[in-house]
Write a protein that holds these residues in place. Structure first.
Motif, PDB file in Angstrom:
ATOM      1  N   ASN A 134       7.255   0.806   0.456  1.00  0.00           N
ATOM      2  CA  ASN A 134       5.803   0.699   0.044  1.00  0.00           C
ATOM      3  C   ASN A 134       5.451   0.578  -1.453  1.00  0.00           C
ATOM      4  O   ASN A 134       6.509   0.469  -2.079  1.00  0.00           O
ATOM      5  N   THR A 135       4.442   0.613  -1.992  1.00  0.00           N
ATOM      6  CA  THR A 135       4.234   0.294  -3.222  1.00  0.00           C
ATOM      7  C   THR A 135       3.312   1.320  -3.979  1.00  0.00           C
ATOM      8  O   THR A 135       2.381   1.328  -4.457  1.00  0.00           O
ATOM      9  N   PRO A 136       4.107   2.533  -4.357  1.00  0.00           N
ATOM     10  CA  PRO A 136       3.673   3.632  -4.892  1.00  0.00           C
ATOM     11  C   PRO A 136       2.986   3.094  -6.651  1.00  0.00           C
ATOM     12  O   PRO A 136       4.170   2.295  -7.095  1.00  0.00           O
ATOM     13  N   GLY A 137       1.856   3.459  -7.044  1.00  0.00           N
ATOM     14  CA  GLY A 137       1.490   2.987  -8.333  1.00  0.00           C
ATOM     15  C   GLY A 137       0.818   1.720  -8.455  1.00  0.00           C
ATOM     16  O   GLY A 137       0.106   1.454  -9.323  1.00  0.00           O
ATOM     17  N   GLY A 138       0.534   0.934  -7.102  1.00  0.00           N
ATOM     18  CA  GLY A 138      -0.082  -0.177  -7.303  1.00  0.00           C
ATOM     19  C   GLY A 138      -1.210   0.040  -7.291  1.00  0.00           C
ATOM     20  O   GLY A 138      -2.127  -0.617  -8.092  1.00  0.00           O
ATOM     21  N   ASN A 139      -1.912   0.566  -6.368  1.00  0.00           N
ATOM     22  CA  ASN A 139      -3.365   0.524  -6.143  1.00  0.00           C
ATOM     23  C   ASN A 139      -3.919   1.990  -6.643  1.00  0.00           C
ATOM     24  O   ASN A 139      -5.081   2.719  -6.522  1.00  0.00           O
ATOM     25  N   GLU A 140      -2.998   2.974  -7.113  1.00  0.00           N
ATOM     26  CA  GLU A 140      -3.525   4.300  -7.431  1.00  0.00           C
ATOM     27  C   GLU A 140      -4.846   4.552  -8.444  1.00  0.00           C
ATOM     28  O   GLU A 140      -5.828   5.157  -8.309  1.00  0.00           O
ATOM     29  N   PRO A 141      -4.693   3.817  -9.638  1.00  0.00           N
ATOM     30  CA  PRO A 141      -5.635   3.685 -10.607  1.00  0.00           C
ATOM     31  C   PRO A 141      -7.236   3.301  -9.758  1.00  0.00           C
ATOM     32  O   PRO A 141      -8.189   3.781 -10.055  1.00  0.00           O
ATOM     33  N   SER A 142      -7.117   2.173  -8.934  1.00  0.00           N
ATOM     34  CA  SER A 142      -8.063   1.839  -8.150  1.00  0.00           C
ATOM     35  C   SER A 142      -8.788   2.811  -7.310  1.00  0.00           C
ATOM     36  O   SER A 142     -10.011   2.985  -7.223  1.00  0.00           O
ATOM     37  N   VAL A 143      -8.036   3.367  -6.467  1.00  0.00           N
ATOM     38  CA  VAL A 143      -8.410   4.446  -5.566  1.00  0.00           C
ATOM     39  C   VAL A 143      -8.965   5.748  -6.495  1.00  0.00           C
ATOM     40  O   VAL A 143     -10.155   6.285  -5.926  1.00  0.00           O
ATOM     41  N   GLY A 190       0.903  -1.375  -0.238  1.00  0.00           N
ATOM     42  CA  GLY A 190       0.140  -0.181   0.153  1.00  0.00           C
ATOM     43  C   GLY A 190       0.909   1.124  -0.111  1.00  0.00           C
ATOM     44  O   GLY A 190       2.051   1.080  -0.181  1.00  0.00           O
ATOM     45  N   VAL A 191       0.276   2.390   0.285  1.00  0.00           N
ATOM     46  CA  VAL A 191       0.941   3.561   0.195  1.00  0.00           C
ATOM     47  C   VAL A 191       1.070   4.309   1.456  1.00  0.00           C
ATOM     48  O   VAL A 191       2.341   4.667   2.174  1.00  0.00           O
ATOM     49  N   GLY A 192       0.195   4.306   2.477  1.00  0.00           N
ATOM     50  CA  GLY A 192       0.143   4.885   3.657  1.00  0.00           C
ATOM     51  C   GLY A 192       1.183   4.066   4.624  1.00  0.00           C
ATOM     52  O   GLY A 192       0.763   3.099   4.506  1.00  0.00           O
ATOM     53  N   TYR A 193       1.861   4.816   5.584  1.00  0.00           N
ATOM     54  CA  TYR A 193       2.422   4.001   6.711  1.00  0.00           C
ATOM     55  C   TYR A 193       2.403   4.559   7.830  1.00  0.00           C
ATOM     56  O   TYR A 193       3.269   4.776   8.580  1.00  0.00           O
ATOM     57  N   ARG A 250      20.349  -6.363  -3.502  1.00  0.00           N
ATOM     58  CA  ARG A 250      20.360  -5.845  -4.745  1.00  0.00           C
ATOM     59  C   ARG A 250      19.705  -4.372  -4.686  1.00  0.00           C
ATOM     60  O   ARG A 250      18.956  -4.076  -3.460  1.00  0.00           O
ATOM     61  N   ALA A 251      19.648  -3.468  -5.348  1.00  0.00           N
ATOM     62  CA  ALA A 251      18.903  -2.052  -5.390  1.00  0.00           C
ATOM     63  C   ALA A 251      17.590  -2.432  -5.372  1.00  0.00           C
ATOM     64  O   ALA A 251      16.823  -2.943  -6.174  1.00  0.00           O
ATOM     65  N   VAL A 252      16.819  -1.472  -4.278  1.00  0.00           N
ATOM     66  CA  VAL A 252      15.427  -1.595  -4.191  1.00  0.00           C
ATOM     67  C   VAL A 252      14.871  -0.346  -5.116  1.00  0.00           C
ATOM     68  O   VAL A 252      15.705   0.783  -5.140  1.00  0.00           O
ATOM     69  N   PRO A 253      13.843  -0.574  -5.882  1.00  0.00           N
ATOM     70  CA  PRO A 253      13.458   0.540  -6.505  1.00  0.00           C
ATOM     71  C   PRO A 253      13.241   1.975  -5.679  1.00  0.00           C
ATOM     72  O   PRO A 253      12.504   1.955  -4.565  1.00  0.00           O
ATOM     73  N   ALA A 254      14.011   2.911  -6.160  1.00  0.00           N
ATOM     74  CA  ALA A 254      13.872   4.228  -5.248  1.00  0.00           C
ATOM     75  C   ALA A 254      12.677   4.724  -4.923  1.00  0.00           C
ATOM     76  O   ALA A 254      12.507   5.213  -3.736  1.00  0.00           O
ATOM     77  N   GLN A 255      11.727   4.671  -5.783  1.00  0.00           N
ATOM     78  CA  GLN A 255      10.355   5.140  -5.356  1.00  0.00           C
ATOM     79  C   GLN A 255       9.498   4.483  -4.551  1.00  0.00           C
ATOM     80  O   GLN A 255       8.497   5.058  -3.841  1.00  0.00           O
ATOM     81  N   CYS A 256      10.130   3.335  -4.094  1.00  0.00           N
ATOM     82  CA  CYS A 256       9.475   2.539  -3.064  1.00  0.00           C
ATOM     83  C   CYS A 256       9.813   2.665  -1.758  1.00  0.00           C
ATOM     84  O   CYS A 256       9.418   2.224  -0.585  1.00  0.00           O
ATOM     85  N   ILE A 257      11.239   3.246  -1.515  1.00  0.00           N
ATOM     86  CA  ILE A 257      11.728   3.448  -0.288  1.00  0.00           C
ATOM     87  C   ILE A 257      11.151   4.429   0.518  1.00  0.00           C
ATOM     88  O   ILE A 257      11.192   5.648   0.205  1.00  0.00           O
ATOM     89  N   VAL A 258      10.872   4.020   1.670  1.00  0.00           N
ATOM     90  CA  VAL A 258      10.266   5.163   2.700  1.00  0.00           C
ATOM     91  C   VAL A 258      10.988   5.553   3.634  1.00  0.00           C
ATOM     92  O   VAL A 258      11.571   6.651   3.971  1.00  0.00           O
ATOM     93  N   ALA A 259      11.948   4.388   4.087  1.00  0.00           N
ATOM     94  CA  ALA A 259      13.094   4.695   5.170  1.00  0.00           C
ATOM     95  C   ALA A 259      14.088   3.771   5.019  1.00  0.00           C
ATOM     96  O   ALA A 259      13.827   2.430   4.868  1.00  0.00           O
TER      97      ALA A 259
END
Length: 331
Positions: A101-110, A81-84, A317-326
């Motif tokens: 988190n998972t930005p882009g995953g559920n945004e169209p649905s919301v 999800g997005v909120g944490y 390995r490198a984690v997708p930068a847009q997914c890193i919260v902390a």
């Protein structure tokens, strides 16, 4: 690190995402997250699983400093999800763990859900359906979304998806955000305004802000009083953004024309349940159980992205930068 267990407590974590974890040599362990009417709690089964887990795919479970200290094996936490706001981000960082988190995953649905709530409330779909079920086929006069002014409080990824969907309705879109992207606004035809101006001008106010100390009860009694008489409120973000008692009063008095709510304050505060029940009893309120992001497609995207983050973290390995919260691993 001997253990390769990944604890999954996110609901609706599908077989494809589980198989992806297994394909990388990880063992998927699942445990239900109990809900006590205020928030989710850590069950005994979850505590047992956390003893050996190197990663945790989280839905709504709370993560505290104490919990992190108790389970030092765990190196990565992936929020599906997005909120944490249920996770102590500072504790994650200081405990040298990774939170994604998972930005882009559920945004169209919301975004789809928010538009559905706008139309459902404006066209009085619930009222009409209930009347028809009771054998009353009297026509109820609703209002159009076409040509209205829609105010978006927060202009992040979900709100921008809503802007795309609103183009076909020929609406005027206002936005309030603490940061402004002038280039995007000019291209998308969005007008940045102050929050007060957004409230006074909008026929529909849709909330897309994160929950912080500053945004809690963003729509309180004074803010709601400034809104257009007959305006509609949509909330697919966090229930605490609205003072539900003030919302109820405004709906009962006719100050507001309706509300479409995917989230309510009583989701975490049981003391507010009587107010929620009164809101649900109103014919101009359309409420869903925090389900905006729960489409088959949105869940599948989010599940895979969470799994990919876990795999990358465990394999170094490198984690997708847009997914890193902390990320406290480098400290």
């Amino acid at each position: 690190m001997a253990s390769k267990d990944v604890l999954v407590t996110a609901r609706f974590f599908d077989d494809d995402a589980k198989q992806l974890l297994r394909d990388h040599g990880l063992r998927v362990v699942t445990a239900d997250v109990p809900y006590d009417g205020v928030d989710s709690v850590i069950s005994p089964a979850m505590h047992v699983a956390l003893e050996s887990a190197v990663a945790w795919v989280i839905g709504i479970a709370p993560v505290t400093r104490e919990l992190l200290d108790r389970y030092p094996r765990m190196v990565a936490l992936a929020r599906r999800g997005v909120g944490y706001d249920t996770i102590d981000v500072d504790a994650v960082r200081s405990a040298r763990r990774l939170l994604t988190n998972t930005p882009g995953g559920n945004e169209p649905s919301v975004a789809d859900h928010a538009i559905g709530l706008m139309l459902g409330v404006a066209k009085r779909l619930v009222e009409s359906h209930e009347r028809a079920r009771a054998g009353n086929w009297t026509v109820l006069v609703g209002t159009e979304l076409y040509g209205k002014t829609v105010g978006l409080v927060g202009l992040g990824r979900i709100a921008r998806q809503i802007v795309k969907r609103l183009k076909g309705f020929d609406v005027r879109v206002l936005a309030f955000d603490v940061t402004r992207d002038g280039a995007y606004a000019a291209e998308a035809g969005v007008e940045y305004v102050t929050l007060e101006e957004l409230l006074t001008r909008s026929d529909i106010v849709s909330l897309h802000a994160p929950l912080t100390a500053q945004t809690r009860h963003l729509l309180d009694e004074p803010a709601i009083t400034r809104m257009k008489r007959g305006a509609i409120v949509i909330n697919t973000a966090r229930g605490e953004l609205i003072d539900d008692a003030a919302l109820l009063s405004a709906l009962q008095s006719g100050q507001l024309g309706g509300a479409g709510l995917d989230v309510v304050g009583s989701e975490r505060d049981p003391a507010l349940l009587p107010i929620t029940e009164k809101l649900l009893s109103l014919p101009n309120v359309l409420c869903t159980p925090h389900a905006a992001g729960s489409s088959r497609e949105g869940l599948a995207r989010s599940n895979l992205l969470a799994a990919q983050c876990v795999i990358a973290a465990i394999e170094g390995r490198a984690v997708p930068a847009q997914c890193i919260v902390a990320d406290g691993r480098s400290h």
